[in-house]
Each structure stands twice: as C-alpha cells, then as structure tokens.
Motif scaffolding. Structure first.
Motif, PDB file in Angstrom:
ATOM      1  N   GLN B 432      28.760 -10.837  48.968  1.00 24.06           N
ATOM      2  CA  GLN B 432      30.102 -11.253  49.725  1.00 24.06           C
ATOM      3  C   GLN B 432      30.106 -10.867  51.087  1.00 24.06           C
ATOM      4  O   GLN B 432      30.270 -11.535  52.081  1.00 24.06           O
ATOM      5  N   PHE B 434      27.459  -9.586  52.647  1.00 27.85           N
ATOM      6  CA  PHE B 434      26.190  -9.998  53.461  1.00 27.85           C
ATOM      7  C   PHE B 434      26.493 -11.558  53.982  1.00 27.85           C
ATOM      8  O   PHE B 434      26.241 -12.049  54.934  1.00 27.85           O
ATOM      9  N   TYR B 435      27.257 -12.550  53.057  1.00 29.05           N
ATOM     10  CA  TYR B 435      27.659 -13.675  53.600  1.00 29.05           C
ATOM     11  C   TYR B 435      28.496 -13.589  54.902  1.00 29.05           C
ATOM     12  O   TYR B 435      28.340 -14.336  55.588  1.00 29.05           O
ATOM     13  N   CYS B 436      29.570 -12.713  54.711  1.00 24.64           N
ATOM     14  CA  CYS B 436      30.222 -12.695  56.011  1.00 24.64           C
ATOM     15  C   CYS B 436      29.427 -11.963  57.331  1.00 24.64           C
ATOM     16  O   CYS B 436      29.376 -12.444  58.356  1.00 24.64           O
ATOM     17  N   ASN B 437      28.580 -10.974  56.818  1.00 22.74           N
ATOM     18  CA  ASN B 437      27.601 -10.543  58.021  1.00 22.74           C
ATOM     19  C   ASN B 437      26.840 -11.528  58.555  1.00 22.74           C
ATOM     20  O   ASN B 437      26.760 -11.650  59.867  1.00 22.74           O
ATOM     21  N   ARG B 439      27.711 -14.592  58.821  1.00 23.95           N
ATOM     22  CA  ARG B 439      28.271 -15.346  59.838  1.00 23.95           C
ATOM     23  C   ARG B 439      28.926 -14.540  60.983  1.00 23.95           C
ATOM     24  O   ARG B 439      29.862 -15.222  61.989  1.00 23.95           O
ATOM     25  N   GLY B 440      28.240 -13.363  61.147  1.00 24.26           N
ATOM     26  CA  GLY B 440      28.580 -12.515  62.433  1.00 24.26           C
ATOM     27  C   GLY B 440      29.489 -11.655  62.214  1.00 24.26           C
ATOM     28  O   GLY B 440      30.272 -10.948  63.236  1.00 24.26           O
ATOM     29  N   ILE B 441      30.277 -11.720  61.195  1.00 23.78           N
ATOM     30  CA  ILE B 441      31.439 -10.690  60.769  1.00 23.78           C
ATOM     31  C   ILE B 441      30.962  -9.354  60.421  1.00 23.78           C
ATOM     32  O   ILE B 441      30.046  -9.107  59.466  1.00 23.78           O
ATOM     33  N   SER B 442      31.325  -8.130  60.792  1.00 28.60           N
ATOM     34  CA  SER B 442      30.791  -6.736  60.690  1.00 28.60           C
ATOM     35  C   SER B 442      31.243  -6.211  59.248  1.00 28.60           C
ATOM     36  O   SER B 442      32.303  -7.061  58.607  1.00 28.60           O
ATOM     37  N   THR B 443      30.583  -5.537  58.609  1.00 29.79           N
ATOM     38  CA  THR B 443      30.939  -5.132  57.076  1.00 29.79           C
ATOM     39  C   THR B 443      32.352  -4.511  57.196  1.00 29.79           C
ATOM     40  O   THR B 443      33.060  -4.956  56.058  1.00 29.79           O
ATOM     41  N   ASP B 445      34.898  -5.334  58.972  1.00 27.13           N
ATOM     42  CA  ASP B 445      36.015  -6.597  58.659  1.00 27.13           C
ATOM     43  C   ASP B 445      35.830  -7.372  57.635  1.00 27.13           C
ATOM     44  O   ASP B 445      36.646  -7.789  57.499  1.00 27.13           O
ATOM     45  N   LEU B 449      38.677  -8.560  55.097  1.00 27.66           N
ATOM     46  CA  LEU B 449      38.791 -10.087  54.718  1.00 27.66           C
ATOM     47  C   LEU B 449      39.236 -10.051  53.394  1.00 27.66           C
ATOM     48  O   LEU B 449      39.657 -10.728  52.934  1.00 27.66           O
ATOM     49  N   ILE B 450      37.920  -9.437  52.614  1.00 30.06           N
ATOM     50  CA  ILE B 450      37.927  -9.706  51.178  1.00 30.06           C
ATOM     51  C   ILE B 450      39.000  -8.963  50.656  1.00 30.06           C
ATOM     52  O   ILE B 450      39.644  -9.626  49.666  1.00 30.06           O
ATOM     53  N   GLY B 453      42.213 -11.055  51.077  1.00 31.20           N
ATOM     54  CA  GLY B 453      41.876 -12.283  50.231  1.00 31.20           C
ATOM     55  C   GLY B 453      42.424 -11.985  48.905  1.00 31.20           C
ATOM     56  O   GLY B 453      43.076 -12.683  48.263  1.00 31.20           O
ATOM     57  N   GLN B 471      49.218  -6.494  55.932  1.00 30.08           N
ATOM     58  CA  GLN B 471      47.739  -6.864  55.902  1.00 30.08           C
ATOM     59  C   GLN B 471      46.977  -5.919  56.780  1.00 30.08           C
ATOM     60  O   GLN B 471      45.919  -5.649  56.421  1.00 30.08           O
TER      61      GLN B 471
END
Lengths: 254, 483
Positions: B432, B434-437, B439-443, B445, B449-450, B453, B471
C-alpha cells in the motif's frame, strides 16, 4: 529518456536480472515480452524503486539523472509512472482524495501551487472522459471492491491524471476481456504525446494489436535476448517462446 | 524489506507533540497529599454546600477501602496518591472574578495557542466553549445566548452555586461514588468541569464543548461533567484536552455522567490528546476515566464518539445503560497508540429496556512499542426482548513491535435478542505504501492517508469542524521525519 545499462539484480541471493541494457528515447513505445519468470516484473519494480530486489550492478539513467539514487516518490514526481499488474486496495481512502494528494505532490515538486478543488474536479472529469472510465469509480475507495478490469482502467485513469513522461505498464492486459483491453489500449494511445514514452510489459501479443510498439524486446532468463521491430511480436505469437529458447540454447548464449 | 519496515516504524515513532508548552501563570494551589482536610480545603475554596462536602467525604472513605483495578491489559506503574497536588488554579487577578470579561491575558494567550479563542466574536460560529485549566473553569462562552433558550451551560462549580438542586438531584446517579477506584477518587476530589442542562423540547442551537488543559506540574486533574437532556431535546457536545510535556507522569481521573429522557438525544464526542509521553515512554498523562450515559427515557439515544490519541495510559469505557424501551446506544472509537503508549478502552452496552439497540465500532491503531486493547461488554437482560447489538472491532498494526488485543464480553439473558460481533486485525501493507510512493506520495503522507482512510467511518461521526482537526491529529500522532 531512459537508459538501462548492464543492470543486474537479485532477490534473496538469486540472480533475476543478469545484465539488462535498454534505451528508450522520447516519443517511443517499447514492448518487453517474455515467458513467465523471465524477470519482466522485477525489471519494472526495480525501475520504479520497489525495495524487492537488490541491485548488484549496472546503471539506470532517467532524463539524464541517476534513477537508482532516487526514492520511489522522487522517481514518480520526475514523471515515471508504473501501471501495476496487481493494483493495491486502500480502504477508506477515496480515489478523489488519493489523486488530489498525488497530483498536488507532483505540482509542489515542480514549484506549482496546489490545484483548487474546482480545477481539480474539472481535470478529473476531463480525464475520466478521455480514458472512458465509469464516473462512479472515482467516488469509491482506491481499488476497493473494483473488478479486475476496473482496476486496470483505474491505473490508466491515474496515468492520465499524472501525465507521466515515461509510463511502464506491467501486464496491464492480464485478466482483461477484449472490450476492456480495447478501452485500456485506447486510453494509452490517447495519452501518448510526441515527447512521452511507454514501456508495455506483456506476455501476449494481443495488446500490441492495439498499442503499436516501435521496438519489441524479448526478455529471457534475465537478459534481453532479442530486439527488433513490431513484427517480432507476431513472430513470437506464431512460434511461441520455445522458439527463442531453442535459438538461445543452440547459439550457446545461456 | 526489513529496511522498509524499520523506516516505517521510525517514521511513525518520531512524531512530535504540538501542545507540550507550559504557560507561566501564577498558581494558587494546596500542598501535595490526600486526606480529609485536603478534601475540606477543596470544598471550602469552592464555597460548596455542606451536602457536597459530605458526598466527597463519603466517597473518600469508600476509596480508602479500594485498590487499583488490575484487570485491564495495562502495565500501570505504582501511583503515589500522596505525591499529587489535588487542587491548582490560575490565580485570580485582583478584584476580578474568574468569569469576568477581563480574562487574564496569559490565560487567553494559552487557549489561543491551543486554537481555543475565548472571545465569542472570534470563535468558530456555533460552538460554545467551557475552558478548564487545571482545577477550575476559566471562561464559558455564549452562556447568555444559550440561557435565552433555557439551556444551562456553565462550569460545574458555578452550577453547584446557581443550580444546587439540579446538581444534587443528578450527581452520582449514573456513576455512583462506589463504582470503581478512580470514580471514588474523583468523587472525593473533583475540581471543575462542565454542567449542562437542555430543557424539554429544546434543540441546542450550537455545539457545546469543554476544553481541558493541564498546566501546573505535579497536579492531578479530576474533572466532573454532568449533562442532562430533558424530554425531546438534543445536544451535541465535544470535549478536547491537552497537557504540557513533562518527564513525570500526571494523573487525570474524570467522570462524565449523562442522563437522557424520553425522545431526547445526546451526541458526545471526545478528542483526547493529553501528552502521550516521549519516544522512550517517559512522562505522559495517566488517563483513568469513567464515562457513562443513562438512556432513561423511551426512544432516547446516546452516541459516544471518541478519538483517542494522547495519554501514556488510557483506561476508559464510555458506556450506555439502555433503560428506556426503544432506546439506542452507540460507541464509535478510534484509539491510536504509539511509542510506549498503552490503551485499554472500549464500552459497555447494558440492554435493560425492550427493543433497545446498540452499535459498537472500534478502530485501534497501534505503532511503535504500543499496546492497544479493545474491551467491551454487551449485556442483554432478561426483560430486554427484541434487543439488538452489532459490534465491530478492527485493529491496525504499524510495524512488528506493537500489539493489538480484543476482549469482547457478551452476556445475553434474552432469547429474542440478536448480538453480532465482528473483529479484524490488519497491518499497513508495504505494498500500500509503495503504491502511494509510486504516485509521488511520501511514505509519511501515505501512512497518514491510509490511517485516515481506516478511521474514516469514525471521523465522519464527529461534528464537521472537529472532524478536520481530528484528521490532522491522527496524522500528527503518527508522523515523523522520513529518514
């Protein structure tokens, strides 16, 4: 755009990539084909920066920079996109929030202000239409409960949102019926600009009926054993991977 | 892979507490220690009536016969109850009362820094605040506007003076002083908190809230909140809390009592952010809280929503006694533990009336070396025919040094009732992240996000303004620098 030179990588001390060299120029579409276990997905993962394989030798240069020194998110922000073979589910995180975060991270990296909510929604609407995905998908959690086809279309939608310089599509065709395949391929073709490049990783030739490659490589046992034009894919389809295997064995390459 | 795991753990364990400052305010306090004289002293300072002093003393005498409960899944260090200051109040300025318009600028600054402006015109529209520092309430906003509707919203101490009969009628009726060790202690030494009464047929026009701040060192906070919703009334209530960073542990033992009459509804939300201690587990608040609501009337409803991110130890079970027929109890909880924090939290749903309904949704998030337990009781009594409960307990683990535990207790004495329980445990997957990473999202963040969620179902239950805050808080609680 991308220059891979003598790249070697191992997973758990087992050599998977045994010296891959490859150059993708701006505007080109390359296909990497090969039998299961030849190292296709490992190659994609290594380029994207997944910490699965240990790189033992070689270099990868992306837009003139040393790619292997960058974190996965830096690679993404530089314009590298990986379409996942198995897209990941993130429960509770809406596609909209996910994409907004991703797009704005990329903008921040480029020194741009974040998009306003209305601008973002407008772009999202355009891109949804462009790749032909169901409007409802973006209101749901990231890939959660998506069918196989929806997940793959969602990858192409994300690619549309992020407008990468280089997109690597890792077996995007696997598990798709012919209609979904056509939608996905059309999306990729529409997104293609004269300056952007695509690497299509696939086992089968059928995707390449829709996305016409400039160059086809065959990856076999961790090496690129053959590179030619799009006709190579047809030849492979015709003769099967055994043909390659025999040729290599007789030439004593392996 | 190993490396990634370490990185994630490192990220989430190096977040910083943003409310750890101490304000330099002159304090009026009594010496450390606990005995009957101390209790008389507290009562005297608060100018209390005789009956309340008697109530305190009775509780104290009972407390002396009790011992700290050991059943929770917590390692509680020895607490020296004689080494605590039981009353500390910001000094009143010459000639001014605490609630006069000329509030001490230092106090005002403190609450402003915490994002709780005490000036009504500056405040979030539609939220009234009772601000409590250490042992006293320093300001209650919008009192007059609320009074026009007949709503009483004041500090507990003021309520004792102004509405002694109301307080006396309800105090200790839901949580008796004999209830448990910490309830007995609170009943003996409680200082301030909020009192709220919503009259018949009134829908409270704004959110009511209490903000608790511990400031003084070596001090315990023992607040007391009493909330009464008369027939066909409605109120949404929120409490928040923070404390300075200190190496010593500080004790917080509160009681909240809620009484809800026919067709009335109370929504009670908590954002608990007491100082959680440092990375090594040094310092932090010991948070022992008894919260309970009584759905006395038919069709009455109590909904607890809590976001628990602070405290080094949390021991807390906001509960509902569903006495009225067709009454409803709800408990929605997100509890985050990081570093060496420990939480044992959950709820009790006691079904007494017919066709009573309860819903429990608990989301535990554990990181670092923390231990996070859900403990819940669903009891359906013989006469509670047609009752229903649904419980869902999810645990999320970040890293491999933390723990998640679930202790559900179900006791059903009625054949026509339905009780359901679901539980899951999951880990934040590297895939999960890595998938965010990718897309340009840092670990960092990505984890935020996760986690958000995962907790969204609960956060959605909070009033809008606070949902956004909560949040952010979840993110901060788990944030750190990416190495």
């Amino acid at each position: 755009m991308l220059i891979i030179s003598n790249l070697k990588a191992a997973i758990n001390e087992k050599n998977i990539l045994k010296g891959v060299s490859l150059e993708v120029k701006a505007g080109e579409i390359h296909a990497i084909m090969g039998p299961n276990g030849s190292g296709k997905s490992t190659l994609a993962a290594v380029i994207a920066g997944r910490d699965l394989a240990r790189i033992t030798e070689g270099t990868v240069t992306f837009m003139g920079k040393n790619l292997l020194e960058m974190t996965p998110e830096e690679r993404a922000r530089q314009g590298l996109f990986l379409g996942f073979q198995y897209p990941i589910e993130i429960p509770g995180v809406s596609m909209m929030n996910f994409m907004k975060t991703a797009v704005n991270e990329q903008r921040k990296y480029k020194g741009l202000d974040p998009l306003s909510a209305s601008d973002f929604l407008k772009i999202m609407r355009e891109k949804k239409e462009l790749v032909g995905i169901d409007s409802k998908l973006t209101n749901r959690s990231v890939n959660e409960g998506f069918s196989g086809g929806e997940k793959k279309k969602n990858e192409i939608f994300q690619m549309a949102m992020l407008e990468p310089k280089l997109a690597i599509l890792d077996e995007t065709d696997s598990g798709l019926d012919i209609d979904a395949l056509r939608i996905v391929a059309n999306g990729v073709n529409k997104l293609k600009t004269p300056d952007s490049s695509v690497i299509v990783i696939t086992h089968y030739q059928r995707l390449l009926d829709f996305i016409i490659p400039d160059v086809v490589h065959v990856l076999y046992d961790g090496r690129i054993v053959r590179t030619a034009g799009k006709e190579l894919a047809l030849e492979l389809e015709d003769k099967g991977y055994d043909w390659i295997r025999k040729e290599i064995e007789t030439s004593g390459l392996s | 892979m190993e490396n990634d795991q370490d990185k994630i753990i490192n990220n989430v364990t190096s977040g910083e507490y943003k409310y750890g400052f101490h304000s330099d305010i002159e304090i009026d306090s009594i010496p450390k220690g606990l005995n009957e004289d101390v209790i008389r002293n507290i009562s005297l300072r608060k100018e209390e009536p005789e009956w309340l002093l008697e109530y305190r003393l009775e509780a104290f005498r009972h407390w002396q016969t009790m011992t700290i409960p050991q059943w929770a899944n917590l390692k509680i260090p020895d607490i020296d109850f004689q080494d605590i200051i039981y009353y500390a109040a910001p000094k009143k300025k010459q000639g001014g009362s605490q609630h006069a318009n000329s509030i001490d600028p230092e106090l005002k600054k403190t609450f402003e820094k915490l994002g709780i402006p005490l000036e009504e015109q500056n405040h979030l529209a539609g939220v009234a605040v009772d601000a409590v520092m250490d042992s006293v309430s320093v300001k209650t906003t919008f009192k007059e506007i609320l009074a026009e509707e007949g709503i009483i919203f004041s500090s507990f101490s003021d309520a004792v003076k102004e509405y002694p009969d109301l307080v006396r009628r309800y105090l200790g009726t839901v949580v008796p002083h004999t209830d448990n060790f910490f309830a007995a202690l609170n009943s003996a030494v409680f200082s301030d908190g909020s009192f709220c009464y919503i009259p018949k047929g009134v829908r409270c026009p704004m959110e009511l809230s209490t903000y608790f701040r511990i400031n003084a060192a070596n001090t315990g906070q023992f607040e007391r909140t009493l909330l009464i919703a008369d027939e066909e009334s409605y109120v949404s209530y929120l409490e928040g809390c923070t404390a300075p960073m200190r190496d010593e542990n500080q004790l917080h033992a509160a009681i909240v009592e809620i009484i809800v009459e026919n067709n009335a509804e109370v929504k009670y939300s908590t954002v608990q952010n007491w100082y959680p201690g440092d990375k090594e587990g040094k310092g932090g608040i010991f948070n022992f809280v008894t919260k309970r609501g009584l759905c006395r009337g038919e069709n009455s409803k109590i909904s607890w929503t809590q976001v628990e991110t602070g405290s080094s130890i949390t021991w807390k079970y906001p509960s509902c006694i569903l006495k009225g027929d067709n009454s409803t109890g709800e408990f929605y909880s997100v509890a985050v533990t990081n570093n060496y924090q420990q939480a044992d939290t959950g709820t009790k749903m006691i079904h007494i009336g017919r066709n009573t309904k309860s819903t429990i949704v608990s989301k535990g998030i554990s990181a670092g070396h923390a231990q996070n337990s859900y403990r819940g009781l669903v009891r359906v009594l013989k006469k509670a025919s047609g009752s229903r409960n649904f419980s869902q307990c999810d645990s999320l683990l970040l890293g491999d040094k933390c723990g998640a535990h679930t202790f559900p207790y179900i006791e059903v004495d009625n054949q026509t009732s339905i009780v359901e329980h679901e539980a899951t445990t999951s880990k934040i997957g590297e895939d999960q992240i890595f998938y965010c990473n990718q897309r340009g999202i840092s670990t960092e963040d990505a984890i935020g996000l996760i986690v958000n969620g995962y907790a969204r179902e609960i956060l959605n239950k909070l009033p809008m303004e606070f949902a956004v805050e909560a949040q952010k808080l979840l993110q901060i609680s788990l944030e750190g620098s990416v190495g």
